[in-house]
Design a protein around this motif. Structure first.
Motif, PDB file in Angstrom:
ATOM      1  N   ASP A   4      13.300 -54.130   7.166  1.00 18.52           N
ATOM      2  CA  ASP A   4      13.253 -53.725   8.769  1.00 18.52           C
ATOM      3  C   ASP A   4      11.543 -53.244   9.378  1.00 18.52           C
ATOM      4  OD1 ASP A   4      13.039 -54.818  11.790  1.00 18.52           O
ATOM      5  OD2 ASP A   4      14.839 -55.170  11.406  1.00 18.52           O
ATOM      6  N   PHE A   5      10.770 -54.039   9.476  1.00 19.99           N
ATOM      7  CA  PHE A   5       9.780 -52.844   9.439  1.00 19.99           C
ATOM      8  C   PHE A   5       9.526 -52.292  10.698  1.00 19.99           C
ATOM      9  CE2 PHE A   5       4.940 -52.814  10.045  1.00 19.99           C
ATOM     10  CZ  PHE A   5       4.984 -51.517   8.928  1.00 19.99           C
ATOM     11  N   ALA A   6       9.923 -53.507  11.567  1.00 21.68           N
ATOM     12  CA  ALA A   6       9.672 -52.676  13.021  1.00 21.68           C
ATOM     13  C   ALA A   6      10.669 -51.986  13.382  1.00 21.68           C
ATOM     14  CB  ALA A   6      10.053 -54.605  13.801  1.00 21.68           C
ATOM     15  N   LEU A   7      12.090 -52.404  12.900  1.00 20.82           N
ATOM     16  CA  LEU A   7      12.965 -50.767  12.993  1.00 20.82           C
ATOM     17  C   LEU A   7      12.042 -49.832  12.302  1.00 20.82           C
ATOM     18  CD1 LEU A   7      15.802 -49.966  14.150  1.00 20.82           C
ATOM     19  CD2 LEU A   7      16.394 -50.762  11.654  1.00 20.82           C
ATOM     20  N   ALA A  11      10.932 -46.327  14.453  1.00 21.52           N
ATOM     21  CA  ALA A  11      12.109 -45.463  14.719  1.00 21.52           C
ATOM     22  C   ALA A  11      10.715 -43.780  14.298  1.00 21.52           C
ATOM     23  CB  ALA A  11      13.484 -45.484  13.322  1.00 21.52           C
ATOM     24  N   LEU A  12      10.289 -44.409  13.202  1.00 22.63           N
ATOM     25  CA  LEU A  12       8.996 -43.560  13.105  1.00 22.63           C
ATOM     26  C   LEU A  12       8.233 -43.322  14.378  1.00 22.63           C
ATOM     27  CD1 LEU A  12       7.848 -44.558   9.909  1.00 22.63           C
ATOM     28  CD2 LEU A  12       8.558 -41.731  10.335  1.00 22.63           C
ATOM     29  N   THR A  13       8.244 -43.824  15.004  1.00 22.68           N
ATOM     30  CA  THR A  13       7.326 -43.239  16.588  1.00 22.68           C
ATOM     31  C   THR A  13       8.123 -43.260  17.080  1.00 22.68           C
ATOM     32  OG1 THR A  13       5.908 -45.533  16.109  1.00 22.68           O
ATOM     33  CG2 THR A  13       6.112 -44.596  18.197  1.00 22.68           C
ATOM     34  N   THR A  40       4.466 -27.878  10.030  1.00 23.65           N
ATOM     35  CA  THR A  40       5.142 -29.628  10.218  1.00 23.65           C
ATOM     36  C   THR A  40       5.813 -30.431  11.342  1.00 23.65           C
ATOM     37  OG1 THR A  40       6.512 -28.168   8.439  1.00 23.65           O
ATOM     38  CG2 THR A  40       7.901 -30.031   9.586  1.00 23.65           C
ATOM     39  N   VAL A  41       5.559 -29.139  12.648  1.00 27.89           N
ATOM     40  CA  VAL A  41       5.731 -29.872  13.689  1.00 27.89           C
ATOM     41  C   VAL A  41       4.655 -30.560  14.588  1.00 27.89           C
ATOM     42  CG1 VAL A  41       5.952 -29.367  16.443  1.00 27.89           C
ATOM     43  CG2 VAL A  41       8.205 -28.737  14.293  1.00 27.89           C
ATOM     44  N   ASP A  42       3.501 -29.928  13.707  1.00 24.20           N
ATOM     45  CA  ASP A  42       2.129 -30.234  14.660  1.00 24.20           C
ATOM     46  C   ASP A  42       1.626 -31.452  13.674  1.00 24.20           C
ATOM     47  OD1 ASP A  42      -0.849 -29.927  15.464  1.00 24.20           O
ATOM     48  OD2 ASP A  42      -1.363 -29.402  13.258  1.00 24.20           O
ATOM     49  N   PHE A  43       1.938 -31.746  11.831  1.00 24.92           N
ATOM     50  CA  PHE A  43       1.407 -32.831  11.310  1.00 24.92           C
ATOM     51  C   PHE A  43       2.661 -34.141  11.891  1.00 24.92           C
ATOM     52  CE2 PHE A  43       3.312 -35.603   8.162  1.00 24.92           C
ATOM     53  CZ  PHE A  43       2.662 -36.246   7.439  1.00 24.92           C
ATOM     54  N   PHE A  44       3.410 -33.886  12.093  1.00 26.72           N
ATOM     55  CA  PHE A  44       4.818 -35.224  12.814  1.00 26.72           C
ATOM     56  C   PHE A  44       3.751 -35.424  13.925  1.00 26.72           C
ATOM     57  CE2 PHE A  44       7.906 -33.990   9.727  1.00 26.72           C
ATOM     58  CZ  PHE A  44       8.325 -35.337   9.158  1.00 26.72           C
ATOM     59  N   ALA A  45       3.248 -34.840  15.009  1.00 20.21           N
ATOM     60  CA  ALA A  45       2.729 -34.637  16.341  1.00 20.21           C
ATOM     61  C   ALA A  45       1.850 -35.314  16.579  1.00 20.21           C
ATOM     62  CB  ALA A  45       3.279 -33.262  16.799  1.00 20.21           C
ATOM     63  N   SER A  46       1.354 -35.204  15.475  1.00 14.87           N
ATOM     64  CA  SER A  46       0.023 -35.697  15.347  1.00 14.87           C
ATOM     65  C   SER A  46      -0.083 -37.580  15.313  1.00 14.87           C
ATOM     66  CB  SER A  46      -0.655 -35.016  14.020  1.00 14.87           C
ATOM     67  OG  SER A  46      -0.769 -34.720  13.007  1.00 14.87           O
ATOM     68  N   LEU A  47       1.036 -37.216  13.976  1.00 11.87           N
ATOM     69  CA  LEU A  47       1.062 -39.481  14.307  1.00 11.87           C
ATOM     70  C   LEU A  47       1.223 -39.842  15.001  1.00 11.87           C
ATOM     71  CD1 LEU A  47       2.938 -38.749  10.622  1.00 11.87           C
ATOM     72  CD2 LEU A  47       0.191 -39.121  10.967  1.00 11.87           C
ATOM     73  N   PHE A  48       2.140 -38.966  16.087  1.00  5.19           N
ATOM     74  CA  PHE A  48       2.925 -40.109  17.758  1.00  5.19           C
ATOM     75  C   PHE A  48       1.408 -41.320  18.202  1.00  5.19           C
ATOM     76  CE2 PHE A  48       3.526 -39.903  21.949  1.00  5.19           C
ATOM     77  CZ  PHE A  48       4.763 -41.013  21.698  1.00  5.19           C
ATOM     78  N   ALA A  52       1.962 -45.014  18.125  1.00  2.99           N
ATOM     79  CA  ALA A  52       2.318 -45.602  18.751  1.00  2.99           C
ATOM     80  C   ALA A  52       1.512 -47.156  19.530  1.00  2.99           C
ATOM     81  CB  ALA A  52       2.704 -44.864  19.914  1.00  2.99           C
ATOM     82  N   ILE A  53      -0.455 -46.851  18.975  1.00  2.00           N
ATOM     83  CA  ILE A  53      -1.310 -47.541  19.473  1.00  2.00           C
ATOM     84  C   ILE A  53      -0.722 -48.886  17.829  1.00  2.00           C
ATOM     85  CG2 ILE A  53      -3.037 -48.245  18.709  1.00  2.00           C
ATOM     86  CD1 ILE A  53      -3.956 -45.435  19.361  1.00  2.00           C
TER      87      ILE A  53
END
Length: 272
Positions: A4-7, A11-13, A40-48, A52-53
């Motif tokens: 389920d790509f939407a799921l 979840a990643l978002t 590590t935190v900066d990498f995941f935070a930068s993806l948000f 989200a978009i």
């Protein structure tokens, strides 16, 4: 097992959003203005923000789909990439598909993407329930649809059909194999004329009968009436299973390994 790509995207978002919040509300205060952020935190935070978009666009505006079969020929070909209008039939939450507010309902003749509702009783060849399907809306709630020799009546009135011609398939093997079928125009509603394939030397007409559409449901058929797994065989589509209306073709490619497989003429074609 169906992914389920939407799921996964949701979840990643949420995960990256949690890292973003922790970084902004907790870690940023601890390290001060000149401190170095945790990599590590900066990498995941930068993806948000990016995730989200993408999630918002895919859930509430337009979602891309690829046509994998010949069931909607000649309207849609194998390898067509389409954009599905996600706000045509109500703004819905991702994953749960819960309607936040209504924006409209399917009209007769709309090409819709929906989650396969399953058949009762199921058969071994069935896809998983919830698999994305695309078909054309034939019957609205309360309609009585008659099917005979792949031709239709709606509430007792026969649908108008145009002059027949022999269809010549191109592109993918499954499309070429449809060569010899009868191509004819079908007018389900004023201004909603489209082509169907309704006779094929290799196969007789099937699915004849009368279908009474329950409230809150829709009766759907493929435009390729001789090669479509649709409402004639597994029933009706609940309104809750609707994903959106197919609006436009943005690319066609039946084989990524061959540049000749791109059909640039189909780019931007409105789906009718």
């Amino acid at each position: 097992m169906k992914l389920d790509f939407a799921l996964i995207l949701t979840a990643l978002t949420l995960l990256c959003g949690a890292f973003w919040l922790v970084d902004k509300l907790v870690l940023a205060k601890r390290r001060g203005p000149d401190g170095k952020p945790n990599e590590t935190v900066d990498f995941f935070a930068s993806l948000f923000p990016v995730l989200a978009i993408v999630l918002c666009l895919r859930s509430f505006v337009y979602e891309p789909f690829r046509i994998p079969s010949s069931s909607m020929m000649p309207t849609l070909l194998i390898g067509d990439f389409i954009l599905v209008n996600k706000f045509a039939y109500g703004v819905r939450l991702p994953v749960t598909n819960t309607v936040l507010f209504d924006t409209g309902a399917p009209e007769r003749g709309d090409v819709v993407v929906f989650r396969y509702p399953g058949r009762n009783p199921p058969v071994a060849s069935d896809p998983p329930v919830g698999t994305d399907y695309i078909k054309r809306v034939i019957g609205l709630p309360g309609d009585v649809i008659g099917v005979r020799q792949n031709r239709l009546t709606v509430n007792g009135a026969p649908i108008a059909y145009g002059e027949e011609a022999i269809y010549v398939g191109s592109g993918a093997t499954a499309a070429i194999e449809m060569t010899g079928a009868t191509r004819v125009s079908e007018a389900l509603a004023p201004g909603k004329e489209h082509a169907i394939l309704d006779k094929w030397p290799r196969q007789m007409a099937f699915g004849d009968g009368e279908y009474v559409v329950p409230e809150g449901h829709y009766f759907v058929l493929g435009d390729n009436r001789v090669a479509s797994d649709d409402g004639r065989f597994w029933g009706f589509v609940p309104a809750a299973n609707l994903a959106g209306r197919a609006d436009v073709i943005w690319l066609n490619c039946s084989n990524w390994a061959c540049m000749d497989s791109f059909d640039w003429r189909r780019m931007g074609e409105v789906i009718r």
